[in-house]
Design a protein around this motif. Structure first.
Motif, PDB file in Angstrom:
ATOM      1  N   LYS A  65       0.783  -1.338   0.074  1.00  0.00           N
ATOM      2  CA  LYS A  65      -0.065   0.127   0.027  1.00  0.00           C
ATOM      3  C   LYS A  65       0.981   1.095  -0.081  1.00  0.00           C
ATOM      4  CE  LYS A  65      -3.845  -1.827   2.397  1.00  0.00           C
ATOM      5  NZ  LYS A  65      -4.759  -1.889   3.695  1.00  0.00           N
ATOM      6  N   ILE A  66       2.035   1.237   0.678  1.00  0.00           N
ATOM      7  CA  ILE A  66       2.818   2.251   0.751  1.00  0.00           C
ATOM      8  C   ILE A  66       3.405   2.615  -0.352  1.00  0.00           C
ATOM      9  CG2 ILE A  66       5.062   3.356   1.953  1.00  0.00           C
ATOM     10  CD1 ILE A  66       4.264   1.768   4.603  1.00  0.00           C
ATOM     11  N   GLN A  67       3.906   1.571  -1.131  1.00  0.00           N
ATOM     12  CA  GLN A  67       4.663   1.722  -2.373  1.00  0.00           C
ATOM     13  C   GLN A  67       3.772   2.184  -3.518  1.00  0.00           C
ATOM     14  OE1 GLN A  67       7.825   1.047  -2.986  1.00  0.00           O
ATOM     15  NE2 GLN A  67       7.565   1.577  -5.009  1.00  0.00           N
ATOM     16  N   VAL A  68       2.391   1.725  -3.552  1.00  0.00           N
ATOM     17  CA  VAL A  68       1.330   2.173  -4.452  1.00  0.00           C
ATOM     18  C   VAL A  68       1.207   3.487  -4.233  1.00  0.00           C
ATOM     19  CG1 VAL A  68      -1.007   1.905  -5.214  1.00  0.00           C
ATOM     20  CG2 VAL A  68       0.506  -0.166  -4.891  1.00  0.00           C
ATOM     21  N   ALA A  69       0.784   4.072  -3.034  1.00  0.00           N
ATOM     22  CA  ALA A  69       0.721   5.621  -2.769  1.00  0.00           C
ATOM     23  C   ALA A  69       1.801   6.317  -3.146  1.00  0.00           C
ATOM     24  CB  ALA A  69       0.485   5.560  -1.292  1.00  0.00           C
ATOM     25  N   CYS A  70       3.212   5.739  -3.023  1.00  0.00           N
ATOM     26  CA  CYS A  70       4.277   6.824  -3.358  1.00  0.00           C
ATOM     27  C   CYS A  70       4.315   6.730  -4.964  1.00  0.00           C
ATOM     28  CB  CYS A  70       5.470   6.025  -2.910  1.00  0.00           C
ATOM     29  SG  CYS A  70       5.495   6.342  -0.891  1.00  0.00           S
ATOM     30  N   ALA A  71       3.995   5.622  -5.663  1.00  0.00           N
ATOM     31  CA  ALA A  71       4.127   5.655  -7.141  1.00  0.00           C
ATOM     32  C   ALA A  71       2.769   6.614  -7.712  1.00  0.00           C
ATOM     33  CB  ALA A  71       3.599   4.070  -7.676  1.00  0.00           C
ATOM     34  N   GLU A  72       1.785   6.560  -7.043  1.00  0.00           N
ATOM     35  CA  GLU A  72       0.661   7.478  -7.536  1.00  0.00           C
ATOM     36  C   GLU A  72       1.291   8.869  -7.299  1.00  0.00           C
ATOM     37  OE1 GLU A  72      -2.849   6.313  -5.108  1.00  0.00           O
ATOM     38  OE2 GLU A  72      -3.120   4.561  -6.528  1.00  0.00           O
ATOM     39  N   LEU A  73       1.700   9.090  -6.187  1.00  0.00           N
ATOM     40  CA  LEU A  73       2.531  10.536  -5.934  1.00  0.00           C
ATOM     41  C   LEU A  73       3.278  10.796  -6.932  1.00  0.00           C
ATOM     42  CD1 LEU A  73       2.442  13.093  -4.120  1.00  0.00           C
ATOM     43  CD2 LEU A  73       4.199  11.979  -2.848  1.00  0.00           C
ATOM     44  N   GLU A  74       4.025  10.122  -7.059  1.00  0.00           N
ATOM     45  CA  GLU A  74       5.315  10.233  -8.342  1.00  0.00           C
ATOM     46  C   GLU A  74       4.523  10.467  -9.750  1.00  0.00           C
ATOM     47  OE1 GLU A  74       9.328   8.118 -10.099  1.00  0.00           O
ATOM     48  OE2 GLU A  74       8.079   7.125  -8.477  1.00  0.00           O
ATOM     49  N   GLU A  75       3.572   9.752 -10.073  1.00  0.00           N
ATOM     50  CA  GLU A  75       2.991  10.140 -11.389  1.00  0.00           C
ATOM     51  C   GLU A  75       2.041  11.301 -11.313  1.00  0.00           C
ATOM     52  OE1 GLU A  75       0.308   6.730 -12.172  1.00  0.00           O
ATOM     53  OE2 GLU A  75       1.903   5.100 -12.155  1.00  0.00           O
ATOM     54  N   GLU A  76       1.386  11.493 -10.344  1.00  0.00           N
ATOM     55  CA  GLU A  76       0.706  12.738 -10.300  1.00  0.00           C
ATOM     56  C   GLU A  76       1.862  14.195 -10.385  1.00  0.00           C
ATOM     57  OE1 GLU A  76      -1.476  15.440  -6.935  1.00  0.00           O
ATOM     58  OE2 GLU A  76      -1.827  13.139  -6.655  1.00  0.00           O
ATOM     59  N   LEU A  77       2.979  14.112  -9.767  1.00  0.00           N
ATOM     60  CA  LEU A  77       4.012  15.257  -9.619  1.00  0.00           C
ATOM     61  C   LEU A  77       4.525  15.095 -10.924  1.00  0.00           C
ATOM     62  CD1 LEU A  77       5.749  15.015  -6.097  1.00  0.00           C
ATOM     63  CD2 LEU A  77       3.934  16.572  -7.048  1.00  0.00           C
ATOM     64  N   GLU A  78       4.790  14.061 -11.818  1.00  0.00           N
ATOM     65  CA  GLU A  78       5.448  13.926 -12.865  1.00  0.00           C
ATOM     66  C   GLU A  78       4.426  14.648 -13.932  1.00  0.00           C
ATOM     67  OE1 GLU A  78       6.371  10.082 -14.229  1.00  0.00           O
ATOM     68  OE2 GLU A  78       8.219  10.164 -13.040  1.00  0.00           O
ATOM     69  N   LEU A  98       3.960   7.405   5.570  1.00  0.00           N
ATOM     70  CA  LEU A  98       3.270   6.285   5.676  1.00  0.00           C
ATOM     71  C   LEU A  98       4.002   5.103   6.709  1.00  0.00           C
ATOM     72  CD1 LEU A  98       2.074   6.516   1.940  1.00  0.00           C
ATOM     73  CD2 LEU A  98       0.704   6.646   3.955  1.00  0.00           C
ATOM     74  N   THR A  99       5.080   5.070   6.685  1.00  0.00           N
ATOM     75  CA  THR A  99       5.936   3.936   7.492  1.00  0.00           C
ATOM     76  C   THR A  99       5.675   4.213   8.755  1.00  0.00           C
ATOM     77  OG1 THR A  99       8.145   4.952   6.910  1.00  0.00           O
ATOM     78  CG2 THR A  99       7.401   3.197   5.633  1.00  0.00           C
ATOM     79  N   SER A 100       5.802   5.554   9.141  1.00  0.00           N
ATOM     80  CA  SER A 100       5.585   5.863  10.760  1.00  0.00           C
ATOM     81  C   SER A 100       4.283   5.679  10.979  1.00  0.00           C
ATOM     82  CB  SER A 100       5.826   7.301  11.100  1.00  0.00           C
ATOM     83  OG  SER A 100       4.981   8.141  10.276  1.00  0.00           O
ATOM     84  N   LYS A 101       3.207   5.931  10.122  1.00  0.00           N
ATOM     85  CA  LYS A 101       1.737   5.430  10.479  1.00  0.00           C
ATOM     86  C   LYS A 101       1.537   4.022  10.835  1.00  0.00           C
ATOM     87  CE  LYS A 101      -0.873   9.177   8.608  1.00  0.00           C
ATOM     88  NZ  LYS A 101      -1.962   9.474   7.329  1.00  0.00           N
ATOM     89  N   SER A 102       2.482   3.133   9.886  1.00  0.00           N
ATOM     90  CA  SER A 102       2.182   1.702  10.027  1.00  0.00           C
ATOM     91  C   SER A 102       2.735   1.439  11.266  1.00  0.00           C
ATOM     92  CB  SER A 102       2.580   1.063   8.796  1.00  0.00           C
ATOM     93  OG  SER A 102       4.033   1.283   8.559  1.00  0.00           O
ATOM     94  N   ASP A 103       4.065   1.742  11.351  1.00  0.00           N
ATOM     95  CA  ASP A 103       4.688   1.291  12.740  1.00  0.00           C
ATOM     96  C   ASP A 103       3.839   1.769  13.971  1.00  0.00           C
ATOM     97  OD1 ASP A 103       6.929   0.500  11.318  1.00  0.00           O
ATOM     98  OD2 ASP A 103       8.137   2.308  11.675  1.00  0.00           O
ATOM     99  N   SER A 104       3.269   2.786  13.930  1.00  0.00           N
ATOM    100  CA  SER A 104       2.449   3.081  15.246  1.00  0.00           C
ATOM    101  C   SER A 104       1.120   2.036  15.231  1.00  0.00           C
ATOM    102  CB  SER A 104       2.029   4.692  15.086  1.00  0.00           C
ATOM    103  OG  SER A 104       0.999   4.994  13.766  1.00  0.00           O
TER     104      SER A 104
END
Length: 122
Positions: A65-78, A98-104
């Motif tokens: 999920k984290i990887q997909v969110a990052c990829a979507e953000l990258e595509e949006e910014l591109e 996102l990783t800090s949220k998942s850790d919490s």
């Protein structure tokens, strides 16, 4: 009785089976207990491996999920025409957030399922 003569007995010695009712049953219960213990160990081993598998699968899903969110953000910014450095910085910030949220979440989950007595005896 010094001899069998006149006693109505042949002298053949037989085992008294009636007096030992539970001996066969005790052996059977011991065998059953051994089988139950073996089965219990197999079930515990299976439950442990299933628990580990479930936790690794859920961790993998979170990372995905984290990887997909990052990829979507990258595509949006591109698509908006942002520079490479801005994209990398934004993706890195998103990933750390996102990783800090998942850790919490994971820590909260561990806190819920770890038993801590309210009153410790001294």
């Amino acid at each position: 009785m010094s001899s069998n003569k006149g006693s109505g007995r042949s002298g053949h010695i037989e085992k008294n089976v009636i007096g030992k009712r539970g001996s066969g049953q005790l052996y059977a219960t011991r065998q059953q207990q051994k089988q139950d213990e073996i089965l219990r160990k197999k079930v515990e081993k299976h439950e442990d491996s299933a628990r580990i598998a479930r936790s690794s699968i859920s961790k993998h899903k979170e990372l995905r999920k984290i990887q997909v969110a990052c990829a979507e953000l990258e595509e949006e910014l591109e698509s908006k025409g942002a520079s490479e450095e801005e994209i990398k910085r934004a993706v890195k910030e998103q990933r750390t957030k996102l990783t800090s949220k998942s850790d919490s979440k994971e820590n909260k989950h561990n806190d819920i399922y770890s038993y801590k007595p309210r009153f410790a005896s001294k």
